[in-house]
Write a protein that holds these residues in place. Structure first.
Motif, PDB file in Angstrom:
ATOM      1  N   PRO A  77      22.172 -21.715   1.706  1.00 42.23           N
ATOM      2  CA  PRO A  77      23.219 -21.321   2.676  1.00 42.23           C
ATOM      3  C   PRO A  77      23.066 -19.879   3.169  1.00 42.23           C
ATOM      4  CG  PRO A  77      24.182 -22.095   0.576  1.00 42.23           C
ATOM      5  CD  PRO A  77      22.710 -22.264   0.461  1.00 42.23           C
ATOM      6  N   ILE A  78      22.905 -18.935   2.234  1.00 47.44           N
ATOM      7  CA  ILE A  78      22.811 -17.529   2.658  1.00 47.44           C
ATOM      8  C   ILE A  78      21.530 -17.290   3.438  1.00 47.44           C
ATOM      9  CG2 ILE A  78      22.665 -15.139   1.849  1.00 47.44           C
ATOM     10  CD1 ILE A  78      24.426 -15.913  -0.493  1.00 47.44           C
ATOM     11  N   HIS A  83      18.779 -16.269   8.445  1.00 45.02           N
ATOM     12  CA  HIS A  83      17.705 -16.689   9.350  1.00 45.02           C
ATOM     13  C   HIS A  83      18.228 -16.803  10.778  1.00 45.02           C
ATOM     14  CE1 HIS A  83      13.893 -18.345  10.475  1.00 45.02           C
ATOM     15  NE2 HIS A  83      14.482 -19.423  11.002  1.00 45.02           N
ATOM     16  N   GLU A  84      19.482 -17.291  10.894  1.00 48.39           N
ATOM     17  CA  GLU A  84      20.131 -17.417  12.207  1.00 48.39           C
ATOM     18  C   GLU A  84      20.165 -16.083  12.944  1.00 48.39           C
ATOM     19  OE1 GLU A  84      21.822 -20.145  13.946  1.00 48.39           O
ATOM     20  OE2 GLU A  84      20.271 -21.065  12.686  1.00 48.39           O
ATOM     21  N   ILE A  85      20.478 -15.022  12.194  1.00 49.96           N
ATOM     22  CA  ILE A  85      20.580 -13.716  12.851  1.00 49.96           C
ATOM     23  C   ILE A  85      19.261 -12.942  12.786  1.00 49.96           C
ATOM     24  CG2 ILE A  85      23.076 -13.515  12.499  1.00 49.96           C
ATOM     25  CD1 ILE A  85      22.417 -11.588  10.162  1.00 49.96           C
ATOM     26  N   GLY A  86      18.184 -13.662  12.461  1.00 49.41           N
ATOM     27  CA  GLY A  86      16.861 -13.054  12.591  1.00 49.41           C
ATOM     28  C   GLY A  86      16.326 -12.368  11.356  1.00 49.41           C
TER      29      GLY A  86
END
Lengths: 230, 360
Positions: A77-78, A83-86
């Motif tokens: 999850p973390i 990863h979403e925010i790069g």
């Protein structure tokens, strides 16, 4: 200057230096803060925080690496959120830096905590009585007085980060040019026939860097201590 | 400016219930350990929050339990002089001196560095580190540092207790100058009668967490009733002007028309000095003695006699020089027929007054 090393060996040395450098620099403020909190503050759960900080020192590194993997891996999850925010750790050199930072953190905090405990709180009180707010007391009195300890902590952490192996290889594997740090490269060379000479060169570099780091910390700490006590 | 303190507080099994006002000048908190001195100083400095009360410098409230006011220590505008100096070891003397100025409000009328350096005689030390200073020098720098923070109140917590006698004698004159030149009140904690006598404008005697006595220094110190409260070497403080210095090593002083001969005092002719005369150094005689080696014979009348359960008594004598105390035996009181209103002479040996007992 490193033409006596093969490109692969060079890569490992440079990667390790980069990993250790960033691991040390980024964890430095957290280290100072944690050391200060443990040395000076009373708060509920202090022993738990203390235990968590020291955990990587006593856990098998492979366990630390596995815990990192299930926390910061791409499907964790973390890890997914980051990863979403790069920010990606899994199988990148940044992951190696994270693993190194976490494993080196207890050493850094211990050295800093000792030096903070050696600062007479009465001096900080005196600064407060002279009108300095807590943050100014820290910046103008505490921090200058603990600089030798901060430096020692940083250099110990750097040396430890250079040598981190178990957690790194578990968390980010052993990808040449990406996550193959100096110890991982030594390990890899020893796995192939005829790799001993490469391994031996890297071992030499390891020893040299560790010795240099210790000497540098000793010299700097001594010079700082002299400057502080006049 | 003046300081007013009212507070109640419990600490361990002790109960403190304290109220006093400190006018300008030096107010000395006097009392044994556990009497409440430290509680008061910490409460004023903001290091301890009393259970109830109000602390204010003039009309600036530092603490008020009714309104919930409790200023943080760094907002209280105090100059705190600690027993151990507490200079910052990583800064030079000059940087130490200027430390408080960084944080003083711009509106504050700043004390000038040159003036303070001059007053304390620390010019040659400015570039040194605290570790290269003697104990007395450190304490002078600490005084300067407190002063340069432009405080509205100076707290001095037994600032001389850690020094030997010679260093004390070196520092005391600077505190006298501080008292006379700084326009802020000074709250001074001490348990040395000599310091109290030389410095105090007013005295607050603490006992068992309560104010046992407070008032102008000359009144409190010459009040025999404070003797059992720990004012061990009770004594009177006489104010006198230097009349002349004799070449046999004596100085002649004029105390309210009465000549006093003392070992040479380091003051100029015409200067006002305060002389502490310990009660145990004063003898009494009904008739003016003749053929006596003591040089100072002061006539007066007995104001009061106090005695406890021991063999001693303290006789207060009103004289033209001021009130003088004498510690004698109860037997002597009876033998001489001393009683209030009886006239008698106080005899003070010149050499019994040591230089520490004479101040400006």
């Amino acid at each position: 200057m490193m033409e006596w090393l093969s490109p692969e060996e060079q890569q490992a040395v440079l990667l390790s230096l980069r990993v250790a450098f960033w691991a040390t620099i980024v964890s430095l403020p957290f280290g100072v803060f944690t050391a200060y909190a443990l040395a000076r503050w009373r708060f509920p759960g202090k022993q738990i925080v203390n235990g968590l900080v020291h955990l990587p020192l006593i856990l098998p590194p492979v366990v630390t690496g596995y815990l990192l993997l299930i926390t910061f891996g791409r499907r964790a999850p973390i890890g997914a959120a980051l990863h979403e925010i790069g920010i990606t750790f899994a199988f990148r050199w940044t992951g190696a830096a994270l693993a190194a930072a976490i494993v080196a953190f207890p050493l850094m905090v211990r050295a800093m905590r000792l030096s903070i405990e050696a600062v007479d709180p009465k001096l900080e009180q005196a600064a407060g009585a002279l009108g300095a707010s807590r943050i100014w007391v820290f910046l103008t009195v505490t921090l200058p007085l603990i600089l030798p300890g901060v430096l020692t902590g940083a250099i110990l952490a750097f040396a430890k980060a250079m040598g981190e192996f178990g957690a790194t290889i578990t968390f980010v594997s052993n990808i040449p040019g990406q996550t193959q740090t100096l110890p991982s490269a030594i390990y890899a060379f020893l796995q192939v026939p005829g790799g001993e000479s490469s391994a031996l060169r890297l071992v030499g570099i390891s020893v040299a860097i560790a010795m240099l780091a210790l000497l540098a910390s000793e010299l700097l700490a001594r010079r700082l201590a002299r400057r502080i006590s006049g | 400016m003046s300081l007013s303190v009212r507070l109640t507080h419990s600490f361990e099994d002790r109960r403190f219930d304290i109220a006093f006002d400190a006018p300008g000048g030096v107010t000395v908190l006097f009392g044994g350990s556990g009497s409440g001195k430290t509680t008061i100083v910490n409460a004023v400095a903001g290091l301890l929050r009393p259970e109830a009360g109000r602390i204010a410098v003039e009309d600036r409230v530092l603490f008020d339990s009714d309104t919930g006011t409790n200023l943080k220590p760094h907002k209280r505008r105090l100059g705190y002089i600690f027993q151990e100096g507490r200079l910052f070891p990583h800064l030079s003397v000059k940087q130490n001196l200027l430390y408080g100025r960084w944080f003083a409000p711009k509106s504050a009328l700043p004390a000038r560095l040159e003036d303070v350096v001059e007053m304390l005689g620390i010019g040659p030390l400015l570039t040194r580190r605290p570790s290269a200073l003697s104990g007395g020098e450190k304490q002078r720098v600490a005084i300067g540092r407190a002063l340069l923070a432009s405080p509205e109140l100076i707290l001095a917590d037994e600032p001389l207790a850690a020094l030997d006698e010679a260093r004390k004698a070196e520092i005391l004159p600077y505190f006298e100058r501080l008292r006379d030149e700084a326009r802020v009140p000074i709250l001074y904690v001490s348990h040395s009668a000599a310091e109290v006598a030389r410095l105090a404008t007013s005295v607050v005697v603490l006992q068992n967490g309560k104010v046992a006595r407070q008032g102008p220094a000359s009144e409190v110190l010459s009040d025999p009733s404070v003797a059992p409260m720990g004012v061990r070497s009770v004594g009177a403080v006489l104010e006198a002007h230097v009349r002349c210095h004799h070449n046999d090593g004596l100085s002649e002083l004029n105390a309210g028309g009465v000549p006093l001969f003392l070992p040479r005092v380091s003051k100029d002719i015409g200067d006002l000095v305060r002389v502490r005369v310990a009660a145990q150094d004063v003898m009494l005689s009904r008739d003016r003695p003749v053929g006596l080696s003591a040089l100072n014979i002061v006539p007066g009348t007995v104001a009061s006699i106090r005695s406890g359960t021991g063999p001693g008594a303290i006789v207060s004598l009103d004289t033209a020089a001021g009130r003088i105390l004498s510690r004698v035996t109860r037997r002597s009181v009876a033998d001489l027929g001393l009683a209030p209103g009886v006239s008698c002479h106080a005899i003070i040996k010149t050499v019994s007054v040591s230089p520490q007992d004479v101040g400006g």
